[in-house]
Design a protein around this motif. Structure first.
Motif, mmCIF file in Angstrom:
data_model
loop_
_atom_site.group_PDB
_atom_site.id
_atom_site.type_symbol
_atom_site.label_atom_id
_atom_site.label_comp_id
_atom_site.label_asym_id
_atom_site.label_seq_id
_atom_site.Cartn_x
_atom_site.Cartn_y
_atom_site.Cartn_z
ATOM 1 N N THR A 117 1.880 7.692 -6.151
ATOM 2 C CA THR A 117 1.322 8.944 -6.679
ATOM 3 C C THR A 117 0.849 10.355 -6.203
ATOM 4 O O THR A 117 0.767 10.849 -6.594
ATOM 5 N N LYS A 158 2.380 1.685 -3.410
ATOM 6 C CA LYS A 158 1.282 2.329 -4.758
ATOM 7 C C LYS A 158 1.013 4.167 -3.677
ATOM 8 O O LYS A 158 0.551 4.309 -5.298
ATOM 9 N N LEU A 159 0.369 4.018 -2.853
ATOM 10 C CA LEU A 159 0.325 5.811 -2.775
ATOM 11 C C LEU A 159 1.454 6.402 -2.671
ATOM 12 O O LEU A 159 0.822 7.581 -3.663
ATOM 13 N N VAL A 216 -1.150 10.009 2.926
ATOM 14 C CA VAL A 216 -0.638 8.249 2.894
ATOM 15 C C VAL A 216 -0.920 7.429 4.257
ATOM 16 O O VAL A 216 -2.039 6.508 3.888
ATOM 17 N N THR A 262 -5.176 7.884 4.704
ATOM 18 C CA THR A 262 -5.635 7.203 3.268
ATOM 19 C C THR A 262 -5.399 5.628 3.942
ATOM 20 O O THR A 262 -6.370 4.705 4.378
ATOM 21 N N MET A 308 1.869 10.701 -3.285
ATOM 22 C CA MET A 308 0.949 11.753 -2.013
ATOM 23 C C MET A 308 1.830 11.839 -0.628
ATOM 24 O O MET A 308 3.285 11.285 -0.769
ATOM 25 N N ASP A 341 0.563 -1.073 0.243
ATOM 26 C CA ASP A 341 0.107 0.463 -0.296
ATOM 27 C C ASP A 341 1.144 1.249 -0.006
ATOM 28 O O ASP A 341 0.484 2.117 -0.561
#
Length: 136
Positions: A100, A96-97, A107, A110, A102, A93
């Protein structure tokens, strides 16, 4: 000085996992859950920020930075093992975050390490993203 940094980082990592588990939605109304959630949020933002900085400094991937971070920790008190466990649980995770663009605050919100109490201002360390329709 490096030893002090390792101790601080290890403590942050070791607190991150158990505090995340204790900050479950079922216990949000309890003052102790809100108190521990603040520590969880700070720990998450600190660790994610270090991972981002390691990636920048060493021109490496987030995955390599997470591995590097764990390699800095001593074996004592299962610190290194705990770090690898946290990476195994949250690494995909995080990758992935962070891919992008972030920041650490976004993060951690999220991933639900940070939560905002209704009616309270959003606590954050970094500037919030200027994306239309985005909210934490």
């Amino acid at each position: 000085m490096k030893s002090l940094w390792n101790i601080l980082l290890a403590t942050t990592l070791c607190l991150l996992l158990p505090l995340h588990m204790s900050a479950s939605p079922a216990s949000d109304d309890q003052p102790s859950a809100r108190y521990s959630n603040g520590h969880t949020c700070v720990a998450c933002v600190a660790v994610v920020s270090v991972i981002e900085q390691l990636a920048q400094v060493h021109n490496s991937t987030v995955e390599a930075s997470m591995e590097r971070l764990c390699s800095y920790l001593p074996e004592k008190l299962f610190l290194k093992t705990t770090c690898y466990l946290v990476i195994r649980m949250f690494g995909p995770d995080l990758i992935k975050l962070l891919s992008t663009d972030m920041n650490a605050d976004v993060v951690c919100h999220t991933l639900e390490f940070c939560k905002q109490d209704p009616g309270q201002p959003l606590c954050h360390l970094y500037p919030l993203p200027k994306v239309s329709g985005f909210s934490l």
